[in-house]
Motif scaffolding. Structure first.
Motif, short mmCIF file in Angstrom:
data_model
loop_
_atom_site.label_atom_id
_atom_site.label_comp_id
_atom_site.label_asym_id
_atom_site.label_seq_id
_atom_site.Cartn_x
_atom_site.Cartn_y
_atom_site.Cartn_z
N ILE A 1 14.89 -1.85 37.17
CA ILE A 1 16.35 -1.67 37.16
C ILE A 1 16.97 -2.76 36.28
CG2 ILE A 1 18.44 -1.65 38.55
CD1 ILE A 1 16.73 -0.69 40.90
N PRO A 2 17.73 -2.39 35.26
CA PRO A 2 18.36 -3.39 34.38
C PRO A 2 19.56 -4.03 35.08
CG PRO A 2 19.00 -1.19 33.69
CD PRO A 2 18.02 -1.02 34.82
N SER A 3 19.27 -4.92 36.04
CA SER A 3 20.33 -5.47 36.90
C SER A 3 21.40 -6.22 36.11
CB SER A 3 19.72 -6.38 37.96
OG SER A 3 18.92 -7.39 37.34
N LEU A 4 20.98 -7.05 35.12
CA LEU A 4 21.95 -7.84 34.35
C LEU A 4 22.90 -6.91 33.58
CD1 LEU A 4 22.85 -10.67 33.61
CD2 LEU A 4 21.24 -10.63 31.68
N GLN A 5 22.34 -5.86 33.00
CA GLN A 5 23.17 -4.91 32.25
C GLN A 5 24.17 -4.21 33.17
OE1 GLN A 5 20.91 -1.98 30.13
NE2 GLN A 5 22.71 -0.84 29.45
N VAL A 6 23.72 -3.85 34.36
CA VAL A 6 24.60 -3.17 35.31
C VAL A 6 25.74 -4.09 35.74
CG1 VAL A 6 24.73 -2.18 37.64
CG2 VAL A 6 22.82 -1.60 36.15
N ILE A 7 25.42 -5.39 35.99
CA ILE A 7 26.44 -6.35 36.40
C ILE A 7 27.48 -6.54 35.29
CG2 ILE A 7 26.84 -8.79 36.94
CD1 ILE A 7 24.09 -8.75 38.35
N ASN A 8 27.01 -6.67 34.05
CA ASN A 8 27.94 -6.85 32.92
C ASN A 8 28.85 -5.63 32.74
OD1 ASN A 8 27.08 -9.41 32.18
ND2 ASN A 8 25.43 -8.64 30.89
N GLN A 9 28.29 -4.43 32.90
CA GLN A 9 29.10 -3.22 32.77
C GLN A 9 30.14 -3.15 33.87
OE1 GLN A 9 26.31 0.03 32.67
NE2 GLN A 9 26.05 -0.06 30.45
N THR A 10 29.75 -3.50 35.10
CA THR A 10 30.69 -3.47 36.23
C THR A 10 31.84 -4.45 36.02
OG1 THR A 10 28.84 -2.90 37.70
CG2 THR A 10 30.87 -3.68 38.73
N LEU A 11 31.50 -5.66 35.55
CA LEU A 11 32.54 -6.66 35.28
C LEU A 11 33.48 -6.19 34.16
CD1 LEU A 11 30.46 -9.97 35.51
CD2 LEU A 11 32.15 -9.13 37.14
N SER A 12 32.90 -5.54 33.16
CA SER A 12 33.71 -5.02 32.06
C SER A 12 34.70 -3.96 32.55
CB SER A 12 32.80 -4.43 30.98
OG SER A 12 33.56 -3.84 29.95
N TYR A 13 34.21 -3.07 33.43
CA TYR A 13 35.09 -2.04 34.00
C TYR A 13 36.21 -2.68 34.81
CZ TYR A 13 31.32 1.24 32.81
OH TYR A 13 30.38 1.97 32.16
N ALA A 14 35.86 -3.74 35.55
CA ALA A 14 36.87 -4.42 36.38
C ALA A 14 37.95 -5.04 35.51
CB ALA A 14 36.19 -5.49 37.24
N ARG A 15 37.55 -5.66 34.38
CA ARG A 15 38.55 -6.26 33.47
C ARG A 15 39.47 -5.20 32.88
NH1 ARG A 15 34.13 -9.73 32.07
NH2 ARG A 15 33.57 -8.33 30.36
N GLU A 16 38.87 -4.06 32.50
CA GLU A 16 39.68 -2.99 31.92
C GLU A 16 40.69 -2.44 32.92
OE1 GLU A 16 39.82 -1.95 28.81
OE2 GLU A 16 38.36 -3.50 28.27
N LEU A 17 40.23 -2.28 34.20
CA LEU A 17 41.13 -1.81 35.25
C LEU A 17 42.26 -2.80 35.47
CD1 LEU A 17 38.61 -0.34 37.86
CD2 LEU A 17 40.36 0.92 36.62
N GLU A 18 41.94 -4.12 35.42
CA GLU A 18 42.96 -5.15 35.61
C GLU A 18 44.02 -5.08 34.52
OE1 GLU A 18 43.19 -9.97 36.44
OE2 GLU A 18 41.31 -9.02 35.86
N ARG A 19 43.60 -4.81 33.28
CA ARG A 19 44.54 -4.68 32.18
C ARG A 19 45.48 -3.49 32.38
NH1 ARG A 19 40.50 -5.47 27.03
NH2 ARG A 19 39.97 -7.66 27.36
#
Length: 267
Positions: free
Chosen positions: A247-265
């Motif tokens: 499971i590419p855990s680091l990639q999944v974490i980075n994508q989740t954080l990216s989605y969170a930043r976009e939602l915040e904007r």
């Protein structure tokens, strides 16, 4: 009598004789000829023209397609079953009041429900069920299919397999055998995932076989990667042959954080 009707009647008699002696090659050939001849009857669906021989033409056409459906089961051709049932269905749905109800109607409608269940077409199963009148649900053939679907959805696989011994019509055996295989494959997959090994007695009980020989034959044909030794069935060998996916855990974490930043904007 109309010459075309006489020709169909005579050819149909030959078909039924071949069908009765299990000469399926001849039956298939004669059935193709009958279907061509039926296209010359204007009283048949979808036109339903009022002709002097309309009732007789509708009755013999329905009888031919009913035999065609049963023949498709005998030769184990599910595609032919679907085609023939689609051609037969208007005679059940659109000829009420024109010709009397066929005694084979509910057995064949139940057979179609069973086919949809075997093919895991559950939405179509319920659509077909909704088209039936309320009193049809009391028919043994329809009730059999409905109870099977309920057992299948509940995961009561033992009831599904035991239902094979109480089929309401001989033509149901083919689809019941297919359903039993589907159920056993599902149970085998779950057992393989949940256990490293189990005793032959437990495996036989789990897969609902009545003898060790049946279990051995099933494993040989369907799961040659399983290993039988010391009175046990080992699944570990099968598990070892399956590659583990990282499971590419680091990639999944980075994508989740990216989605969170976009939602915040956006907010």
């Amino acid at each position: 009598m109309d010459p075309k009707l006489v020709e169909v009647t005579q050819l149909f008699s030959r078909f039924k004789a071949a069908f009765a002696r299990n000469d399926f090659d001849t039956s298939v050939s004669l059935l193709s000829q009958l279907k061509v001849l039926l296209t010359k009857f204007p009283s048949l669906p979808p036109s339903f023209q009022q002709t002097p021989n309309a009732v007789e033409e509708l009755k013999i056409a329905r009888d031919i397609y009913e035999h065609a459906v049963v023949l498709s089961v005998k030769i184990e051709d599910q595609d032919a079953f679907e085609r023939d049932f689609c051609q037969l269905k208007p005679y059940y749905m659109d000829t009420c009041g024109i010709i009397p109800q066929s005694p084979e109607e509910y057995p064949i409608l139940g057979l179609n429900l069973l086919r949809l269940l075997v093919q895991n077409r559950i939405a179509e199963f319920h659509t077909e069920l909704e088209l039936l009148p309320v009193n049809a649900l009391e028919n043994a053939c329809i009730k059999h299919a409905v109870e099977l679907e309920q057992s299948f959805m509940e995961g009561a696989y033992n009831r599904v397999l035991s239902a094979r011994q109480a089929v309401p019509h001989e033509t149901y055996v083919y689809f019941m055998d297919l359903l039993a295989k589907t159920v056993r494959d599902e149970l085998a997959g779950c057992s393989e995932k949940g256990y490293d090994y189990m005793s032959i007695t437990e495996a036989k009980q789990m897969l609902m076989f009545s003898s060790d020989q049946e279990l051995h034959e099933y494993i040989t044909e369907e799961h040659p990667e399983w290993e039988i030794k010391d009175g046990c069935v080992f699944f570990q060998k099968a598990k070892e042959t399956q590659p583990c996916k990282e499971i590419p855990s680091l990639q999944v974490i980075n994508q989740t954080l990216s989605y969170a930043r976009e939602l915040e904007r956006i907010v």
